[in-house]
Design a protein around this motif. Structure first.
Motif, PDB file in Angstrom:
ATOM      1  N   VAL A 166       0.873  -1.169   0.000  1.00 34.58           N
ATOM      2  CA  VAL A 166       0.000   0.000   0.000  1.00 34.58           C
ATOM      3  C   VAL A 166       0.908   1.216   0.000  1.00 34.58           C
ATOM      4  O   VAL A 166       1.711   1.395   0.915  1.00 34.58           O
ATOM      5  N   ALA A 167       0.813   2.047  -1.018  1.00 37.18           N
ATOM      6  CA  ALA A 167       1.759   3.162  -1.132  1.00 37.18           C
ATOM      7  C   ALA A 167       1.088   4.356  -1.782  1.00 37.18           C
ATOM      8  O   ALA A 167       0.251   4.204  -2.668  1.00 37.18           O
ATOM      9  N   GLY A 168       1.468   5.524  -1.322  1.00 32.82           N
ATOM     10  CA  GLY A 168       1.058   6.736  -1.992  1.00 32.82           C
ATOM     11  C   GLY A 168      -0.056   7.504  -1.321  1.00 32.82           C
ATOM     12  O   GLY A 168      -0.339   8.639  -1.691  1.00 32.82           O
ATOM     13  N   GLY A 169      -0.710   6.917  -0.325  1.00 31.06           N
ATOM     14  CA  GLY A 169      -1.803   7.611   0.336  1.00 31.06           C
ATOM     15  C   GLY A 169      -1.379   8.271   1.631  1.00 31.06           C
ATOM     16  O   GLY A 169      -0.239   8.182   2.057  1.00 31.06           O
ATOM     17  N   GLY A 170      -2.310   8.943   2.278  1.00 34.53           N
ATOM     18  CA  GLY A 170      -2.030   9.646   3.525  1.00 34.53           C
ATOM     19  C   GLY A 170      -2.690   8.969   4.701  1.00 34.53           C
ATOM     20  O   GLY A 170      -2.840   7.749   4.748  1.00 34.53           O
ATOM     21  N   ARG A 171      -3.128   9.786   5.660  1.00 29.11           N
ATOM     22  CA  ARG A 171      -3.736   9.256   6.875  1.00 29.11           C
ATOM     23  C   ARG A 171      -5.024   8.497   6.579  1.00 29.11           C
ATOM     24  O   ARG A 171      -5.370   7.550   7.280  1.00 29.11           O
ATOM     25  N   GLU A 172      -5.747   8.915   5.540  1.00 33.62           N
ATOM     26  CA  GLU A 172      -6.988   8.217   5.210  1.00 33.62           C
ATOM     27  C   GLU A 172      -6.702   6.778   4.805  1.00 33.62           C
ATOM     28  O   GLU A 172      -7.433   5.844   5.165  1.00 33.62           O
TER      29      GLU A 172
ATOM     30  N   LEU B 131      -6.597   0.908   6.110  1.00 31.88           N
ATOM     31  CA  LEU B 131      -5.869  -0.323   6.397  1.00 31.88           C
ATOM     32  C   LEU B 131      -6.139  -0.802   7.813  1.00 31.88           C
ATOM     33  O   LEU B 131      -6.308  -2.003   8.064  1.00 31.88           O
ATOM     34  N   ALA B 132      -6.202   0.133   8.747  1.00 31.27           N
ATOM     35  CA  ALA B 132      -6.359  -0.218  10.161  1.00 31.27           C
ATOM     36  C   ALA B 132      -7.768  -0.648  10.528  1.00 31.27           C
ATOM     37  O   ALA B 132      -8.007  -1.073  11.666  1.00 31.27           O
ATOM     38  N   THR B 133      -8.695  -0.541   9.584  1.00 33.65           N
ATOM     39  CA  THR B 133     -10.083  -0.913   9.866  1.00 33.65           C
ATOM     40  C   THR B 133     -10.550  -2.072   8.992  1.00 33.65           C
ATOM     41  O   THR B 133     -11.752  -2.248   8.780  1.00 33.65           O
ATOM     42  N   GLN B 134      -9.620  -2.873   8.521  1.00 37.76           N
ATOM     43  CA  GLN B 134      -9.967  -4.044   7.705  1.00 37.76           C
ATOM     44  C   GLN B 134     -10.331  -5.225   8.604  1.00 37.76           C
ATOM     45  O   GLN B 134      -9.745  -6.311   8.536  1.00 37.76           O
ATOM     46  N   THR B 135     -11.312  -5.016   9.435  1.00 35.86           N
ATOM     47  CA  THR B 135     -11.751  -6.054  10.372  1.00 35.86           C
ATOM     48  C   THR B 135     -12.260  -7.271   9.606  1.00 35.86           C
ATOM     49  O   THR B 135     -13.034  -7.145   8.660  1.00 35.86           O
ATOM     50  N   GLY B 136     -11.812  -8.444  10.032  1.00 35.93           N
ATOM     51  CA  GLY B 136     -12.216  -9.670   9.372  1.00 35.93           C
ATOM     52  C   GLY B 136     -11.359 -10.037   8.180  1.00 35.93           C
ATOM     53  O   GLY B 136     -11.511 -11.128   7.620  1.00 35.93           O
TER      54      GLY B 136
ATOM     55  N   VAL C 185      -7.719  -8.282   7.728  1.00 36.17           N
ATOM     56  CA  VAL C 185      -6.379  -8.179   8.322  1.00 36.17           C
ATOM     57  C   VAL C 185      -6.442  -8.713   9.750  1.00 36.17           C
ATOM     58  O   VAL C 185      -7.307  -8.311  10.534  1.00 36.17           O
ATOM     59  N   ASP C 186      -5.534  -9.620  10.079  1.00 35.24           N
ATOM     60  CA  ASP C 186      -5.559 -10.249  11.397  1.00 35.24           C
ATOM     61  C   ASP C 186      -4.722  -9.512  12.429  1.00 35.24           C
ATOM     62  O   ASP C 186      -4.966  -9.632  13.628  1.00 35.24           O
ATOM     63  N   LEU C 187      -3.724  -8.751  11.973  1.00 34.28           N
ATOM     64  CA  LEU C 187      -2.839  -8.042  12.895  1.00 34.28           C
ATOM     65  C   LEU C 187      -2.160  -6.897  12.165  1.00 34.28           C
ATOM     66  O   LEU C 187      -1.762  -7.045  11.012  1.00 34.28           O
ATOM     67  N   ILE C 188      -2.023  -5.765  12.841  1.00 31.65           N
ATOM     68  CA  ILE C 188      -1.204  -4.662  12.343  1.00 31.65           C
ATOM     69  C   ILE C 188      -0.031  -4.464  13.293  1.00 31.65           C
ATOM     70  O   ILE C 188      -0.207  -4.450  14.525  1.00 31.65           O
ATOM     71  N   ILE C 189       1.157  -4.313  12.715  1.00 30.29           N
ATOM     72  CA  ILE C 189       2.348  -4.005  13.502  1.00 30.29           C
ATOM     73  C   ILE C 189       2.896  -2.678  13.002  1.00 30.29           C
ATOM     74  O   ILE C 189       3.432  -2.610  11.892  1.00 30.29           O
ATOM     75  N   PRO C 190       2.756  -1.602  13.775  1.00 26.18           N
ATOM     76  CA  PRO C 190       3.394  -0.340  13.402  1.00 26.18           C
ATOM     77  C   PRO C 190       4.829  -0.305  13.910  1.00 26.18           C
ATOM     78  O   PRO C 190       5.088  -0.589  15.085  1.00 26.18           O
ATOM     79  N   ARG C 191       5.745   0.016  13.039  1.00 27.04           N
ATOM     80  CA  ARG C 191       7.155   0.128  13.434  1.00 27.04           C
ATOM     81  C   ARG C 191       7.579   1.566  13.190  1.00 27.04           C
ATOM     82  O   ARG C 191       7.869   1.962  12.065  1.00 27.04           O
ATOM     83  N   GLY C 192       7.580   2.346  14.258  1.00 31.71           N
ATOM     84  CA  GLY C 192       7.912   3.755  14.126  1.00 31.71           C
ATOM     85  C   GLY C 192       7.799   4.461  15.454  1.00 31.71           C
ATOM     86  O   GLY C 192       7.758   3.830  16.507  1.00 31.71           O
ATOM     87  N   GLY C 193       7.715   5.768  15.408  1.00 30.97           N
ATOM     88  CA  GLY C 193       7.706   6.575  16.618  1.00 30.97           C
ATOM     89  C   GLY C 193       6.325   6.714  17.228  1.00 30.97           C
ATOM     90  O   GLY C 193       5.342   6.106  16.794  1.00 30.97           O
ATOM     91  N   GLU C 194       6.263   7.574  18.238  1.00 30.14           N
ATOM     92  CA  GLU C 194       5.017   7.759  18.971  1.00 30.14           C
ATOM     93  C   GLU C 194       3.927   8.367  18.091  1.00 30.14           C
ATOM     94  O   GLU C 194       2.738   8.113  18.295  1.00 30.14           O
TER      95      GLU C 194
ATOM     96  N   VAL D 189      -7.684   5.025  15.447  1.00 34.74           N
ATOM     97  CA  VAL D 189      -8.580   4.524  14.404  1.00 34.74           C
ATOM     98  C   VAL D 189      -8.651   3.005  14.306  1.00 34.74           C
ATOM     99  O   VAL D 189      -9.618   2.472  13.751  1.00 34.74           O
ATOM    100  N   ALA D 190      -7.657   2.275  14.798  1.00 36.89           N
ATOM    101  CA  ALA D 190      -7.554   0.838  14.517  1.00 36.89           C
ATOM    102  C   ALA D 190      -8.714   0.052  15.131  1.00 36.89           C
ATOM    103  O   ALA D 190      -9.048   0.217  16.305  1.00 36.89           O
ATOM    104  N   THR D 191      -9.292  -0.808  14.308  1.00 33.04           N
ATOM    105  CA  THR D 191     -10.298  -1.746  14.794  1.00 33.04           C
ATOM    106  C   THR D 191      -9.797  -3.186  14.711  1.00 33.04           C
ATOM    107  O   THR D 191     -10.496  -4.094  15.151  1.00 33.04           O
ATOM    108  N   VAL D 192      -8.631  -3.393  14.111  1.00 36.51           N
ATOM    109  CA  VAL D 192      -8.024  -4.718  14.089  1.00 36.51           C
ATOM    110  C   VAL D 192      -6.943  -4.761  15.163  1.00 36.51           C
ATOM    111  O   VAL D 192      -6.458  -3.725  15.603  1.00 36.51           O
ATOM    112  N   PRO D 193      -6.551  -5.949  15.628  1.00 38.66           N
ATOM    113  CA  PRO D 193      -5.534  -6.040  16.674  1.00 38.66           C
ATOM    114  C   PRO D 193      -4.214  -5.384  16.253  1.00 38.66           C
ATOM    115  O   PRO D 193      -3.817  -5.443  15.087  1.00 38.66           O
ATOM    116  N   VAL D 194      -3.539  -4.774  17.210  1.00 45.14           N
ATOM    117  CA  VAL D 194      -2.285  -4.072  16.961  1.00 45.14           C
ATOM    118  C   VAL D 194      -1.240  -4.535  17.965  1.00 45.14           C
ATOM    119  O   VAL D 194      -1.521  -4.649  19.163  1.00 45.14           O
TER     120      VAL D 194
END
Length: 424
Positions: A182-188, A193-198, A200-209, A218-223
């Motif tokens: 997924v490339a080229g978009g912003g916060r939307e 991506l973070a609301t693909q319930t059912g 996406v099974d897990l999101i792992i953010p690797r970055g700062g605060e 916004v996330a509705t999938v496990p993080v």
């Protein structure tokens, strides 16, 4: 490879379809795909470096600091190292199907607890293009499909790396959709991506605060948060001065722009008169800006004191990711533990000591994923821990903590085998 020429949902659905095939894919096929990826990375290194050069040029124009540019940079040696890590992951035991526990019940049923893939893992990360391959390789080996969402500052690098990996994996027999970008978009786009319930099974953010907080809202999938590293080195009263200085220097200066670098030095008051002049002098010579409390300044000596800055309260909470270090004096191991637990991020903490009781108190008292005794915090890394690589370092406590490797990318299921059993 799916990209945002398709919608985020379409990319995730393709990954879900691939994940169902991957869960049943044998180890030999997965390993063949990993070696194909490594071969392709080496063969197409000039293409990778050309794309990375465009990102580096844009980063300089946009004023990225030295630490971020270092994270962004790829050269031939770094690409070779990334390929070598892929081969290391291929050489690791396949976690899928591993029997974690098993027993026969009194009624004759056989119960096995078996490791299985999570399914679809989304990894959101900032300007570190090596994560594109590390994350993809780990997910592939553990039977998961992956959806990658990198930083715009590494857009060219990520696109080339993900494309190479996806093509090589598919040609080696893995399903289309195994690696999506997924490339080229912003916060939307991140929110979608973070609301693909059912799906996406897990999101792992690797970055700062900032990234962590953006997902929290916004996330509705496990993080699983692979978040910041406000790491400490505590020099206890019994520490050997030379050993302490060497560990502090390594923890701060070996690579200051990474999450396992030390950001605060705490020194026991009984060791401070000997340790501080030696440590501060060595740090100053290495180009480190020192932000100190009043007790540190008083013990530094006239030669050093003029170059020291006064630490503000915010400095104890800051992940500098640069050649900057906060320094303070404490009166006991307990005070050091309290400071770490109040200001640390739960990543990596170190004590330098020759006192077994102090080491044990620190091990038990500090709330962090990794605790070091007489060693640098810089070892918190999946590769260093024998995991081949990592997607990130989890600073939370549920499911995974510390380096996120193959086993951390798996769940489990109970497989129960009977012989016509029915419950009365």
């Amino acid at each position: 490879m799916a990209t945002t020429t398709s919608s985020v949902t379409d990319i995730c659905l393709a990954a879900q379809e691939a994940s169902r095939q991957l869960a049943a894919t044998d180890s030999a096929t997965k390993d063949r795909a990993l070696h194909a990826i490594a071969d392709a990375l080496v063969a197409r290194t000039p293409e990778i470096l050309e794309a990375n050069g465009r990102d580096m040029d844009a980063g300089r124009e946009n004023g990225l600091d030295a630490a971020l540019l270092d994270r962004l940079l790829l050269d031939a040696d770094r690409v070779a190292a990334i390929a070598a890590q892929v081969r290391d992951i291929a050489a690791l035991p396949d976690p899928v199907g591993e029997v974690i526990d098993g027993k026969r019940l009194p009624n004759g049923l056989d119960v096995k607890k078996v490791r299985v893939p999570l399914g679809v893992v989304a990894v959101v990360y900032e300007a570190r293009p090596n994560v594109t391959i590390d994350a993809a390789a780990l997910c592939l080996k553990s039977g998961n499909a992956i959806v990658l969402r990198g930083s715009s500052s590494a857009a060219h690098s990520n696109a080339v790396l993900a494309g190479i990996a996806a093509q090589a994996a598919e040609e080696a027999g893995l399903p289309a959709g195994t690696i999506g970008l997924v490339a080229g978009g912003g916060r939307e786009e991140l929110a979608e991506l973070a609301t693909q319930t059912g799906i996406v099974d897990l999101i792992i953010p690797r970055g700062g605060e900032g990234l962590k907080n953006a997902l929290k809202g916004v996330a509705t999938v496990p993080v699983i948060y692979a978040a910041s590293g406000n790491c400490h080195v505590f020099v206890d009263a019994s520490a050997d001065v030379a050993t302490a200085v060497e560990i502090v220097l390594n923890a701060k200066t070996q690579r200051p722009g990474v999450c396992n670098a030390a950001e605060t030095l705490l020194v026991h008051a009984d060791a401070a008169p000997a340790v501080l002049p030696a440590a501060l002098g060595a740090l100053r010579d290495a180009g480190v800006e020192l932000r100190v409390d009043g007790r540190t300044r008083a013990l530094a000596g006239a030669d050093l004191a003029a170059g020291l800055l006064d630490a503000g309260e915010e400095d104890w909470d800051t992940e500098f990711l640069a050649l900057t270090l906060a320094v303070g004096v404490v009166d006991s191991v307990d005070e050091a533990i309290a400071h770490v637990n109040r200001h640390g991020s739960g990543h990596s903490e170190a004590i330098v000591t020759n006192d077994a009781a102090a080491a044990r108190a620190f091990e038990l008292g500090v709330d962090a994923a990794c605790v070091y005794v007489n060693a640098s915090t810089r070892f918190t890394d999946g590769g260093e821990f024998g995991m081949g690589a990592e997607i990130g370092n989890s600073t939370q406590k549920l499911h995974a903590r510390g380096p996120i490797g193959l086993r951390e990318l798996c769940a489990f299921k109970y497989v129960v085998t009977g012989d016509g059993h029915v419950r009365g």
